[in-house]
Scaffold this motif. Structure first.
Motif, PDB file in Angstrom:
ATOM      1  N   SER B   2       0.851  -1.197   0.000  1.00 58.09           N
ATOM      2  CA  SER B   2       0.000   0.000   0.000  1.00 58.09           C
ATOM      3  C   SER B   2       0.884   1.243   0.000  1.00 58.09           C
ATOM      4  O   SER B   2       1.891   1.297   0.722  1.00 58.09           O
ATOM      5  N   PRO B   3       0.542   2.217  -0.821  1.00 56.56           N
ATOM      6  CA  PRO B   3       1.335   3.464  -0.782  1.00 56.56           C
ATOM      7  C   PRO B   3       1.214   4.184   0.567  1.00 56.56           C
ATOM      8  O   PRO B   3       1.909   5.166   0.820  1.00 56.56           O
ATOM      9  N   GLN B   5       1.676   2.585   3.421  1.00 54.67           N
ATOM     10  CA  GLN B   5       2.280   1.737   4.446  1.00 54.67           C
ATOM     11  C   GLN B   5       3.118   2.510   5.473  1.00 54.67           C
ATOM     12  O   GLN B   5       3.050   2.261   6.663  1.00 54.67           O
ATOM     13  N   ASP B 191      -7.112   5.215   5.063  1.00 51.50           N
ATOM     14  CA  ASP B 191      -5.806   5.708   4.587  1.00 51.50           C
ATOM     15  C   ASP B 191      -5.627   7.177   4.964  1.00 51.50           C
ATOM     16  O   ASP B 191      -4.583   7.586   5.476  1.00 51.50           O
ATOM     17  N   GLU B 210       7.380  11.948   2.445  1.00 47.81           N
ATOM     18  CA  GLU B 210       6.534  10.790   2.199  1.00 47.81           C
ATOM     19  C   GLU B 210       5.264  11.206   1.434  1.00 47.81           C
ATOM     20  O   GLU B 210       4.799  10.483   0.550  1.00 47.81           O
ATOM     21  N   LEU B 214       3.980   9.990  -2.170  1.00 50.87           N
ATOM     22  CA  LEU B 214       2.619   9.456  -2.292  1.00 50.87           C
ATOM     23  C   LEU B 214       1.892  10.112  -3.463  1.00 50.87           C
ATOM     24  O   LEU B 214       1.220   9.445  -4.251  1.00 50.87           O
ATOM     25  N   GLU B 216       3.081  11.213  -6.085  1.00 52.85           N
ATOM     26  CA  GLU B 216       3.606  10.702  -7.356  1.00 52.85           C
ATOM     27  C   GLU B 216       2.829   9.448  -7.769  1.00 52.85           C
ATOM     28  O   GLU B 216       2.471   9.262  -8.913  1.00 52.85           O
ATOM     29  N   LYS B 217       2.620   8.573  -6.753  1.00 46.03           N
ATOM     30  CA  LYS B 217       2.060   7.244  -7.037  1.00 46.03           C
ATOM     31  C   LYS B 217       0.541   7.243  -7.102  1.00 46.03           C
ATOM     32  O   LYS B 217      -0.058   6.555  -7.918  1.00 46.03           O
ATOM     33  N   LEU B 218      -0.071   8.003  -6.214  1.00 44.38           N
ATOM     34  CA  LEU B 218      -1.495   7.843  -5.957  1.00 44.38           C
ATOM     35  C   LEU B 218      -2.422   8.059  -7.146  1.00 44.38           C
ATOM     36  O   LEU B 218      -3.340   7.269  -7.380  1.00 44.38           O
ATOM     37  N   GLN B 221      -3.258   5.037  -9.132  1.00 45.42           N
ATOM     38  CA  GLN B 221      -3.965   3.922  -8.499  1.00 45.42           C
ATOM     39  C   GLN B 221      -5.430   3.923  -8.946  1.00 45.42           C
ATOM     40  O   GLN B 221      -6.117   4.912  -8.828  1.00 45.42           O
TER      41      GLN B 221
END
Lengths: 439, 376, 256
Positions: B2-3, B5, B191, B210, B214, B216-218, B221
């Protein structure tokens, strides 16, 4: 008969100014209800709000303070239940301030405790130190269709840590409040009337401290249950000349009782003090304790809700010297507001909002100087403002060597008072104090 | 993986984090009791502010200190201190808000000595024009106390740094919240809650890194399946992740909130001005208020409505710590306002631990009524 | 000299008869609606054991919730004083006595002379009292007497999340649906009450040695939970529900 004489240790007699006290109170509630008939104005607000300030709008401006009003309802069990259920039906939680729920219920039902419909106020003039204060009247303003509402925040820290900036914050809000009053009423504000009212309030709260200090005497000239009826004018209209005169009369009478050893409770052999507002529907607990020879001589609540105290030259606790006595000039609006703010910040019952240790110190001092043998702490589910920190107060008093009996109840909602169990607990406490029933 | 985590780990191991931070930096850690605490000044002094929260376990150590009619949250917080779980703290402080939480602060101060403790008399009348000068004065006094404690003078540059750290954190979390507007959001309420909670427990500089990762990734998803029922959760302090997870297991997703462990904590920034302390004061006066400071006007309600509309909220859970008077005096009016605006709501009272079984039934029933409204 | 102590409790009536300070007889009767009937029966029962009649008793002291409705009693003392007198007679080193009965829980701190120093009584909510275990035993469909033994067989700790008795009952139902074992639920119930009682006892300050009295002290599961919670040894006297009546009978002997 011999036994009775033994039980009754002291001579007693009723207070002479009792009737006068009753009349002033009734007149207060009538004045509020009838204000409009004479073209006057009505305001509502808390017992601690700066009631002397609306006096500058004229002599025909009458207030109704909410806590004594909530207590009046509490005293009338049927009406109290009706009001509480009305507030609950509207959606308000049962554990909120019970005075507030009684008051809201009275507005929702449109029922005035003194008969007739609830007289609609022209404006709200409130102050705020307890979370419920400002929220109380936010709701009232809404329930009354959006009547104008002004509230002064006084939560600026304890008296001994006051700074210019903290006092300025209060005084600034008072100035804003006066401009607001002029705006919403369209009346011209009279500073002379303000100055007189502020001085009256200072006189009354100092006189009350003097009266309470007289209760250090053994036997106590006043018992707490009677004091509840005597202090009430301080939370109704302490800024009027009639009330100043009433407290002067009372002070003289109590002095006389002390000189002649006239007791409030003829069985006095054990002196107690309490804390927080009592469960109004169950004042019989005081009479019950008297059957053991135990009298409650007062509490930080009855003494310090309104009375203003200070260290005396001999190190004891007594009435604070007024700014008038100290020769402080109170000639302008700003001077009056500043004196008012400074004086009020010294209120004993405002100190525990910042630290329970401040209250514990005052309570222990009261217990020592008033020669108290035991303490009853009312863990009052109806008032979070006066019961915050009470558990720490209990620990502190135990540490000082005073026997303490906590009991749970509610000043305004009798559903939360367990009559039988509290009486039984009192029996236990009396037993531990070595007292036996006298009658 | 999980991003979220890292946020979860921080949230679950808050004490370990703070102890390691202390060992690593040699700095001071201060525990705070209310989100009106001006963290900018603490960051300026390189002190790590961590929020004192409960642990949601039954406890039996606070009864001698706090009368039972006060909220379970304040008791849970105090229990953590009495059980020694925050033994690493160098100082504690509170900014004046409700009556309940200050009791936890007092008993802590009385029974768990630390080298620094501070009560900041934050104004309640935040809507008064007089509050600015007053709070500025209080912040100056507080800054002086922190300087005395840490032995260093705080310059404008220090305060700018403190504000920048805090503002960045607020801005980034707000960006993450933006993503919750999507029909099937890439993050769930649990989350989001752990993200905000961990920001109250860690060094925000690390948290910011962090958050940037996040973000960048989220957005990439994607969540499959039918869009869940969109809920908003509103009320007093709430860090009950177990409850959020339970509710979200029933086909719902929380898309926004009004909590001091959520939007009320981070929504607005300190706007730069020459007088740094005034900038900070203004920020705390203008934030979404706690109900205890929301008067005479109800400004919080307007913010709630704005969020509900922007985030396409279908229903709201109004939750409240048992005995929380400020929220209790808002909830009936808030429920009416939401209803007038077409948002059904359901009320739940939270305790230190919530009985998940009975609460599941309630939430399920509420979701059923929301789905029915969809059909017609 | 023969004295009697009568403990008129919320659920049971307990009688203890002393001859020269020694227990010679006792009885326990369920109090129904007619307290007078229970009183006569209880007294008769105890007296019959030792072949005495009412007239042989020189002093009677009553205690318990119904202490003021005991006709013929020479005096009435509170449960707090009776517990403290009774337990210090049984074991003089006791400083804290915890009494858990049907409707009430209390903690009493006493000194070496058996004098009460401080006391705490649970407030209105009965979650700390024996009535709660009864309700829970009903929900689990086990006889109350077996609840204790059952919980001692528990393999794991299940937290009881409900903080009030009403919610606790519905939570037990949820736990049953979640197929939690009866043993574990029984222990969760005892842990929850023990936590409530510990909380109250900490108000008076738990000073060693500690004794547990009252009817619920018979429940081994509860005793186990309380020991764990307080993290100290607890004395449970052989007849824990009679300690109040014993104390009253001792006070009767002293007062004669």
């Amino acid at each position: 008969m011999a036994e009775t004489t033994d039980v009754m240790r002291w001579q007693t007699k009723p207070l002479e100014c009792w009737r006068l006290a009753k009349e002033i109170r009734e007149q207060y509630y009538r004045n509020y209800a009838q204000a409009r008939e004479k073209g006057g104005l009505r305001w509502v607000g808390g017992a601690w709000s700066f009631g002397a300030i609306p006096c500058g709008l004229g002599d025909d401006v009458y207030g109704l303070t909410s806590e004594p009003y909530g207590a009046t309802i509490a005293f009338n069990k049927d009406l109290a239940l009706e009001c509480q259920e009305a507030a609950e039906k509207y959606g308000f939680a049962r554990d909120l301030c019970s005075y507030m729920r009684n008051y809201w219920g009275s507005v929702l039902l449109n029922k005035y405790a003194w008969g007739g419909p609830f007289p609609k106020p022209d404006f709200v003039w409130q102050d705020h130190i307890c979370c419920s204060h400002a929220k109380w009247y936010q709701v009232v303003s809404e329930l009354e269709g959006g009547i104008p509402y002004f509230c002064i925040d006084v939560a600026v820290g304890p008296y001994h840590e006051r700074t210019d900036s903290r006092v300025e914050y209060m005084v600034g809000q008072m100035h804003d409040g006066i401009q607001w009053l002029e705006k919403i009423t369209g009346r011209r504000y009279d500073d002379e009337k303000l100055i007189e009212a502020v001085k009256n309030e200072i006189r009354c709260t100092s006189l009350w401290a003097e009266i309470c200090t007289l209760n250090k005497a053994v036997p106590a000239p006043l018992d707490e249950k009677s004091m509840y009826s005597l202090y009430v004018h301080l939370v109704l209209n302490r800024y009027t000349p009639e009330v100043v005169s009433f407290y002067q009369t009372l002070r003289d009478e109590v002095k006389d009782r002390v000189a002649n050893q006239i007791a409030a409770c003829p069985t006095e052999r054990c002196r107690l003090m309490t804390d927080t507002q009592p469960p109004w529907a169950f004042l019989k607990i005081f009479r019950y304790m008297e059957s053991y020879g135990a009298v409650s001589i007062g509490s930080l609540y009855t003494y310090g809700l309104m009375g203003i105290y200070d260290d005396q030259p001999d190190g004891s606790w007594g009435a604070k010297v007024t700014p008038m006595e100290r020769g402080v000039a109170i000639k302008t609006r700003d001077q009056a507001l500043r004196a008012y703010a400074e004086w009020t910040l010294a209120k004993p019952l405002w100190q525990h909002f910042y630290n329970p240790a401040l209250k514990s110190r005052m309570m222990a001092r009261l217990a020592r100087e008033w020669q108290v043998n035991g303490v009853l702490l009312h863990y009052n589910r109806g008032c979070e403002g006066l019961s915050i920190g009470i558990a720490e107060n209990r620990l502190a008093l135990l540490k000082e060597g005073f026997p303490v009996m906590p009991f749970e109840g509610n000043m305004g909602d009798e559903r939360e008072f367990d009559d039988t169990r509290v009486m039984s607990r009192i029996d236990t406490f009396m037993e531990t104090l070595g007292l036996r029933k006298l009658y | 993986m999980s991003p979220f985590q890292k946020f979860q780990e921080w949230h679950q191991n808050r004490h370990q984090y703070a102890q390691e931070w202390k060992a690593r930096t040699g700095g001071k850690v201060l525990g705070y009791f209310c989100t009106y605490v001006p963290e900018e000044i603490l960051y300026a002094a390189d002190v790590l502010p961590v929020r004192i929260l409960g642990s949601h376990e039954p406890e039996d150590v606070t009864e001698p200190h706090i009368f039972a009619m006060f909220c379970p949250f304040c008791r849970d917080c105090l229990a953590q201190g009495l059980k020694g779980r925050f033994d690493y703290l160098d100082g504690i402080m509170i900014s004046q808000s409700c009556l309940h939480i200050r009791q936890a602060f007092w008993s802590w101060q009385l029974h768990i000595p630390t080298s620094f403790s501070y009560y900041l008399p934050m104004p309640h009348h935040v809507q008064s024009p007089r509050a600015q000068d007053y709070l500025r004065g209080e912040l100056a006094q507080f800054k002086g106390a922190v300087e005395g404690w840490t032995g260093r003078t705080l310059t404008d540059a220090d305060l700018d740094r403190g504000m920048e750290i805090m503002n960045t954190n607020r801005r980034l979390m707000k960006q993450v919240y933006e993503l919750r507007k999507a029909p099937n959001p890439p993050l769930v309420g649990a989350d989001a809650m752990e993200m905000v909670l961990s920001s109250q427990m860690t060094d925000k500089r690390e948290h910011n890194q962090e958050l940037a990762a996040l973000l960048e990734k989220l957005p990439q998803q994607k969540r499959d399946g039918d869009p869940p029922v969109r809920l908003m959760i509103i009320g007093s302090e709430d860090d009950d992740v177990a409850f959020i997870k339970m509710a979200e297991s029933l086909g719902a997703v929380f898309v926004s909130d009004d909590h001091c462990t959520g939007t009320r904590y981070f929504w607005n920034e300190a706007l730069p001005q020459e007088d740094r302390l005034m900038a900070i004061a203004q920020r705390y006066l203008d934030r979404t208020p706690c109900p205890t400071k929301d008067w005479p006007e109800r400004r919080r309600f307007q913010q709630i409505l704005r969020l509900a509309k922007e985030y396409g909220v279908q229903g709201a859970l109004l939750i409240q710590q048992k005995f929380c008077d400020p929220h209790e005096s808002d909830i009936p009016q808030l429920a009416r306002l939401l209803k007038e605006n077409g948002i059904p709501s359901y009320f739940l009272e939270f305790d230190m631990t919530v009985p998940l079984g009975p609460f599941r039934t309630r939430v399920e029933a509420f979701l059923e009524t929301l789905r029915e409204e969809d059909l017609f | 000299m023969i004295t009697a102590g009568i403990d008129m409790g919320a659920k049971n009536l307990k009688v203890v008869i002393l001859r020269d300070g020694q227990v010679i007889a006792s009885s326990l009767i369920r109090v129904g609606f007619d307290t007078q009937e229970a009183l006569d029966e209880g007294l008769q029962h105890a007296l019959a054991e030792v072949g005495l009649s009412k007239g042989d008793i020189q002093r009677v002291v009553a205690t318990g919730a119904g202490r003021n409705s005991v006709p013929g009693a020479d005096d009435a003392v509170t449960e707090v004083r009776a517990d403290s007198a009774g337990i210090t007679h049984i074991s003089p080193t006791i400083r804290t006595v915890i009494d858990v009965g049907a409707e009430e829980g209390r903690a009493v701190r006493c000194n070496a002379q058996g004098k009460v120093v401080d006391f705490a009584i649970n407030e209105k909510c009965a979650a700390g009292a024996g009535a709660f275990t009864e309700a829970m035993a009903r929900a689990l469909e086990v006889p109350l007497e077996e609840l204790g033994a059952l919980s001692l067989k528990s393999q794991q700790t299940v937290p009881m999340n409900a903080q009030c008795a009403v919610f606790a009952e519905s939570e037990v139902v949820s736990l049953i649906h979640a197929r939690t074992s009866k043993e574990d639920i029984a222990r969760a119930v005892h842990d929850a009450i023990a936590s409530r009682i510990t909380s109250m006892a900490r108000r008076v300050g738990v000073e060693k040695d500690v004794a547990l009295v009252g009817g619920v002290a018979r429940n081994k599961g509860f005793v186990d939970s309380l020991r764990r919670d307080l993290d100290m040894d607890i004395l449970v006297p052989p007849d824990p529900e009679f300690v109040g009546a014993l104390g009253a009978a001792l006070i009767a002997a002293q007062g004669a």
